[in-house]
Design a protein around this motif. Structure first.
Motif, PDB file in Angstrom:
ATOM      1  N   ARG A   5     -36.177  31.448 -28.234  1.00  0.00           N
ATOM      2  CA  ARG A   5     -37.240  30.944 -27.355  1.00  0.00           C
ATOM      3  C   ARG A   5     -37.861  32.005 -26.459  1.00  0.00           C
ATOM      4  O   ARG A   5     -39.057  31.990 -26.205  1.00  0.00           O
ATOM      5  N   GLU A   6     -37.050  32.934 -25.986  1.00  0.00           N
ATOM      6  CA  GLU A   6     -37.588  33.906 -25.039  1.00  0.00           C
ATOM      7  C   GLU A   6     -38.418  34.978 -25.730  1.00  0.00           C
ATOM      8  O   GLU A   6     -39.467  35.388 -25.254  1.00  0.00           O
TER       9      GLU A   6
ATOM     10  N   LYS B  23     -31.263  34.276 -27.283  1.00  0.00           N
ATOM     11  CA  LYS B  23     -31.604  33.036 -26.567  1.00  0.00           C
ATOM     12  C   LYS B  23     -31.989  31.889 -27.512  1.00  0.00           C
ATOM     13  O   LYS B  23     -33.118  31.392 -27.493  1.00  0.00           O
TER      14      LYS B  23
ATOM     15  N   ASP C 208     -45.155  31.360 -26.880  1.00  0.00           N
ATOM     16  CA  ASP C 208     -44.199  30.700 -25.985  1.00  0.00           C
ATOM     17  C   ASP C 208     -43.437  29.625 -26.764  1.00  0.00           C
ATOM     18  O   ASP C 208     -43.988  28.595 -27.114  1.00  0.00           O
ATOM     19  N   LEU C 209     -42.179  29.890 -27.029  1.00  0.00           N
ATOM     20  CA  LEU C 209     -41.398  28.951 -27.840  1.00  0.00           C
ATOM     21  C   LEU C 209     -40.444  28.094 -27.012  1.00  0.00           C
ATOM     22  O   LEU C 209     -39.458  27.581 -27.536  1.00  0.00           O
ATOM     23  N   SER C 210     -40.717  27.936 -25.706  1.00  0.00           N
ATOM     24  CA  SER C 210     -39.874  26.995 -24.966  1.00  0.00           C
ATOM     25  C   SER C 210     -40.174  25.619 -25.543  1.00  0.00           C
ATOM     26  O   SER C 210     -41.324  25.264 -25.755  1.00  0.00           O
TER      27      SER C 210
ATOM     28  N   LYS D  44     -32.565  16.811 -17.247  1.00  0.00           N
ATOM     29  CA  LYS D  44     -33.263  17.159 -18.480  1.00  0.00           C
ATOM     30  C   LYS D  44     -33.538  15.870 -19.218  1.00  0.00           C
ATOM     31  O   LYS D  44     -32.677  15.013 -19.302  1.00  0.00           O
TER      32      LYS D  44
ATOM     33  N   ASN E 229     -51.430  23.404 -24.617  1.00  0.00           N
ATOM     34  CA  ASN E 229     -50.050  23.107 -24.264  1.00  0.00           C
ATOM     35  C   ASN E 229     -49.551  21.968 -25.153  1.00  0.00           C
ATOM     36  O   ASN E 229     -50.010  20.847 -25.024  1.00  0.00           O
TER      37      ASN E 229
ATOM     38  N   ARG F   2     -44.934  25.897 -27.464  1.00  0.00           N
ATOM     39  CA  ARG F   2     -45.341  25.275 -26.217  1.00  0.00           C
ATOM     40  C   ARG F   2     -46.790  25.619 -25.853  1.00  0.00           C
ATOM     41  O   ARG F   2     -47.505  24.830 -25.255  1.00  0.00           O
TER      42      ARG F   2
ATOM     43  N   ARG G 151     -27.412  29.184 -25.774  1.00  0.00           N
ATOM     44  CA  ARG G 151     -28.525  30.012 -25.307  1.00  0.00           C
ATOM     45  C   ARG G 151     -28.110  31.226 -24.467  1.00  0.00           C
ATOM     46  O   ARG G 151     -28.456  32.354 -24.785  1.00  0.00           O
ATOM     47  N   ASP G 152     -27.353  30.968 -23.409  1.00  0.00           N
ATOM     48  CA  ASP G 152     -27.088  32.060 -22.470  1.00  0.00           C
ATOM     49  C   ASP G 152     -26.015  33.032 -22.947  1.00  0.00           C
ATOM     50  O   ASP G 152     -25.683  33.985 -22.254  1.00  0.00           O
TER      51      ASP G 152
END
Lengths: 104, 388
Positions: free
Chosen positions: B33-34, B373, B57-59, B245, B100, B77, B350-351
């Motif tokens: 995503r990042e 990520k 932007d892949l969020s 979320k 968006n 996104r 992710r993290d």
């Protein structure tokens, strides 16, 4: 001696209850903003289900206002109160990052 | 075939290598995503085959597949729609279709790709071969109010179904041969539908509501019945808890005659009897669920969580309707995907920049892959299912 032990235990329990953690660094806050706030506001903060949080949109708001929204949420919207996960000073620094546009 | 051989010879002259022919049934796409890139992966040997960057932007990005399983469509996104060739690891075409967007779907016949947008609200429909715009459905209600579009899915009869967040409506767009969709609108579909899914056979469309309790349901076999409200107690309830979320609805939510719906703000999954559409049980969990996914054999439900519990995964046993296992894969588990027949599950952490692959029978970690990520994981077997 026994008193001390009780006191120590009490203190220990209070610590556990509040699960004290170190204040997030600026880097960690930016990561939180990008990825976790980003799930709703977009990673570049241009908005999604939540409104955009770009420097331009933040111009009309002051730091305390933004801090309050982060901590208490916006009732009637999908913005939750983050008080249980973010400290007051972290919310204040997040507001500063947003105003400066550091994460765009 | 001949052209492939010639191409192969040409490539081999250039790079002195020649890829052997392969199928796409065991391929998948993992979103980074990042970095705005995707990894092409395969689940047989559990390896990464290649990286494709430049996807914006892949969020919150999602992916659908062409009916032949060769191409993936990535919805970004930032309104980017990218068609990717999984076999050649390259972008076939990329367009920026809105400001968006939130997700998309591919039609039953594979000819159309629909994208749902936040800004400006609405749905755009493209040809799947060359991404040419076919139709645009403005999500404007009778009062003229524009809405964000959520919960867009494909359904039988070459239909797309989606929900209007602000207007509280559910619309069904049927693709016609002429290209212009016929839109059937269900008004009063509840306050703020936040996501939707269709049952595996594609009959019922269910939308979760953020603005009130209950779930809205449409029977696509008989639209004249209108929207039905089921599960009046499902939702934020009396004791409204902050929702860190939005829970996600996935077509993987059904096992036999039970559906598993993540609670809103509450630490539980709601089990629904799909024969009567009533609540059967609430299973307590150790956090706010985001995804509740039934394994392909229908035996287990894997659940991941919102902050502050997003380092965990819990597994529910369908026969006892209780949590049988809690895993701690690592920081920020975002998504899970089962291999086509369900012997493995891939989990994005992710993290920790990792995808972990677990066996589903013994819940043993088989392998970790380094991915930057990672968020969504999508396997090409989705190509053959309605509602994915």
């Amino acid at each position: 001696m026994f008193k001390f032990q009780v006191l120590f235990l009490l203190l220990f329990q209070i610590l556990i209850a509040h699960s004290i953690r170190a204040e997030r660094t600026d880097l960690e806050l930016k990561h939180l903003l990008k990825h976790d706030c980003g799930s709703c506001h977009g990673m570049t903060l241009k908005g999604g289900l939540g409104p955009p949080l770009t420097k331009k949109t933040m111009l009309s708001r002051n730091r305390n206002e933004i801090q309050a929204v982060i901590l208490s949420g916006r009732p009637g919207t999908a913005m939750p109160p983050w008080r249980s996960l973010v400290t007051e000073s972290e919310a204040n620094r997040l507001a500063e990052i947003l105003i400066k546009g550091d994460n765009e | 075939m001949r052209s492939h051989i010639i191409e192969c010879l040409f490539v081999s002259l250039l790079f002195s290598s020649c890829a052997t022919l392969r199928g796409t049934g065991d391929l998948g796409v993992v979103v980074e995503r990042e970095a705005g890139s995707v990894q092409i992966v395969e689940t047989t040997e559990r390896t990464k085959l290649g990286l494709i960057g430049g996807l914006g932007d892949l969020s919150h990005a999602s992916v659908v597949f062409s009916r032949d399983g060769r191409f993936a469509y990535v919805f970004g996104r930032d309104g980017g729609l990218t068609k990717i060739d999984l076999l050649k690891t390259k972008i076939v075409k990329r367009i920026l279709q809105s400001g968006n967007s939130i997700g998309g779907a591919i039609s039953q016949d594979g000819r159309y790709v629909a994208v749902s947008n936040y800004e400006p609200g609405g749905v755009k429909i493209f040809r799947s071969d060359d991404l040419r715009l076919v139709a645009e459905i403005e999500a404007r209600n009778d009062e003229g109010k524009l809405s964000k579009v959520v919960g867009l899915v494909d359904a039988p009869d070459n239909q797309f179904v989606f929900s209007l967040f602000e207007a509280g409506e559910i619309w069904v767009a049927k693709m016609t041969d002429g290209g212009a969709p016929e839109v059937h609108k269900f008004k009063d579909a509840g306050r703020e539908p936040y996501d939707g899914f269709v049952t595996p056979e594609g009959r019922y469309y269910l939308a979760g509501l953020f603005g009130e309790d209950g779930i809205s349901m449409v029977d696509l076999w008989d639209k004249s019945k209108g929207v039905k409200r089921i599960l009046p107690k499902y939702g934020k309830g009396e004791q409204k808890l902050p929702v860190f979320k939005m829970p996600h609805f996935e077509a993987w939510a059904v096992s036999g005659n039970l559906a598993f719906v993540p609670g809103v703000g509450h630490h539980e999954v709601v089990v629904v009897d799909t024969t009567r559409w009533t609540e059967k049980k609430r299973i307590p969990l150790s956090g706010q669920p985001v995804f509740a996914m039934v394994s392909p054999d229908g035996r287990k439900v894997w659940v991941n969580f919102a902050l502050p519990d997003n380092g965990k995964v819990q597994i529910i046993d369908v026969s006892t309707l209780s949590v049988v296992e809690t895993l701690n894969p690592g920081k920020a588990v975002l998504h899970m995907e089962f291999t086509p027949k369900g012997e493995q599950v891939w989990i994005s952490v992710r993290d920790e920049n990792r995808i972990d692959v677990y066996s589903t029978d013994k819940v043993k970690k088989l392998k970790s892959l380094t991915v930057d990520k990672p968020s969504g994981i999508f396997f090409s077997s989705r190509a053959n299912r309605i509602g994915l």
